[in-house]
Design an enzyme around this catalytic site. Structure first.
Site, mmCIF file in Angstrom:
data_model
loop_
_atom_site.group_PDB
_atom_site.id
_atom_site.type_symbol
_atom_site.label_atom_id
_atom_site.label_comp_id
_atom_site.label_asym_id
_atom_site.label_seq_id
_atom_site.Cartn_x
_atom_site.Cartn_y
_atom_site.Cartn_z
ATOM 1 N N GLY A 131 -34.998 -27.332 3.187
ATOM 2 C CA GLY A 131 -34.795 -28.794 3.367
ATOM 3 C C GLY A 131 -34.391 -29.323 4.678
ATOM 4 O O GLY A 131 -35.067 -30.073 5.295
ATOM 5 N N GLU A 132 -33.722 -28.434 5.276
ATOM 6 C CA GLU A 132 -33.042 -28.738 6.600
ATOM 7 C C GLU A 132 -34.200 -28.516 7.602
ATOM 8 O O GLU A 132 -34.368 -29.318 8.599
ATOM 9 C CB GLU A 132 -31.864 -28.026 7.073
ATOM 10 C CG GLU A 132 -30.484 -28.558 6.200
ATOM 11 C CD GLU A 132 -30.448 -27.860 4.567
ATOM 12 O OE1 GLU A 132 -29.438 -28.091 4.114
ATOM 13 O OE2 GLU A 132 -31.173 -27.154 4.528
ATOM 14 N N THR A 133 -34.971 -27.607 7.459
ATOM 15 C CA THR A 133 -35.847 -27.164 8.365
ATOM 16 C C THR A 133 -37.132 -28.287 8.305
ATOM 17 O O THR A 133 -37.717 -28.864 9.228
ATOM 18 C CB THR A 133 -36.401 -25.802 8.164
ATOM 19 O OG1 THR A 133 -35.622 -24.693 7.924
ATOM 20 C CG2 THR A 133 -37.555 -25.438 8.830
ATOM 21 N N ALA A 150 -35.873 -31.430 9.942
ATOM 22 C CA ALA A 150 -35.771 -31.087 11.728
ATOM 23 C C ALA A 150 -37.075 -31.170 12.014
ATOM 24 O O ALA A 150 -37.056 -31.109 13.498
ATOM 25 C CB ALA A 150 -34.733 -29.728 11.678
#
Length: 210
Positions: free
Chosen positions: A64-66, A69
Site C-alpha cells: 500500500g505504501e509503495t 508513493a
C-alpha cells in the site's frame, strides 16, 4: 522509555519478529531476506556499486505504501534524481519493481531492504548509501534509524503521514524514544488535520497538512 531501553527491548523481541516474518512469508510468498546482509546494514556482495551521486531515499514499507508513493517517486525520477527505495515486505519490493522497471534497469532507482532498527544496522546502512535525505511514507518512525540519521546529517521527513489514536497510545507507551524520534524529523506532512494534531501530541514538530 528511553532509547537505550527501547533498543534492549528490540533485541529481546527480535526472535519473535523473525518468526512472525517467516510465517507471513510462507503465507504471502516471495523472498523476504529475513537474515540477509541488507537487513543488518551490511554490504551484499551481489548488490550493485553505490550511487555516483547521493540518492534521495524513500522508505515504503509494503504494498500500500509503495503504491501511495508512486507519484512522489515518479516526480523524483523525472527530475533526474537517483532514488534508493527501501521496503520491509516482499510485496512492497515486488510492487516497486513492477512500477519502475525502466528506472531499475538504468540504475537510477535501486531497491533494498530497510535494516532492522538495531544501532549497528542502521549505521551501516546510512554509511553505505549516504542519502541526501530520507522520506518515510505514512508512519514508519524508527528511533535508532532517526537518531543515526541526525548524527550523519541526513535530513528526514515523514510524508503522507498517518497517525491513528492507537498509534498515539503506542507512542505514549514508548515514551521519550518516540518523542525524540518524531521531534528530530525536519518535516511532517500529514494527510488530515486529525493526523497532524495527534502527531504534534506525540512530539512531532514542523507539521503541515498536505
Amino acid at each position: 522509555m528511553r532509547r537505550g531501553a527501547y533498543t534492549l527491548a528490540l533485541y529481546a523481541a527480535a526472535p519473535l519478529v523473525w518468526l512472525w516474518m517467516a510465517r507471513r512469508a510462507r503465507r504471502a510468498g516471495g523472498e523476504w531476506g529475513i537474515f540477509s546482509a541488507a537487513r543488518f546494514g551490511r554490504s551484499d556482495p551481489s548488490a550493485p556499486v553505490p550511487f555516483a551521486r547521493a540518492p534521495v531515499w524513500v522508505h515504503a514499507v509494503s504494498l500500500g505504501e509503495t503504491r501511495a508513493a508512486q507519484p512522489l517517486l515518479q516526480g523524483l525520477l523525472d527530475r533526474g534524481l537517483p532514488v534508493l527505495l527501501t521496503h520491509t515486505t516482499a510485496t512492497g519490493k515486488a510492487e516497486g519493481a513492477r512500477l519502475f522497471p525502466a528506472a531499475l534497469a538504468s540504475g537510477q532507482l535501486r531497491q533494498t531492504w530497510l535494516p532492522y532498527d538495531f544501532p549497528h544496522a542502521v549505521r551501516g546502512f546510512l554509511q553505505r548509501y549516504t542519502p541526501r535525505c530520507g522520506l518515510l511514507i505514512e508512519r514508519e518512525v524508527w528511533p535508532n534509524l532517526l537518531a543515526q540519521a541526525r548524527r550523519q546529517g541526513v535530513p528526514m521527513a515523514l510524508v503522507s503521514a498517518r497517525f491513528s489514536a492507537s498509534s498515539l497510545r503506542q507512542a505514549g507507551w514508548m515514551g521519550e524514544a518516540m518523542r525524540e524520534a518524531l521531534a528530530g524529523l525536519e518535516a511532517v506532512l500529514a494527510q488530515t488535520p486529525e493526523d497532524a494534531q495527534r502527531l504534534e501530541q506525540a512530539g512531532a514538530r514542523h507539521v503541515r497538512v498536505t
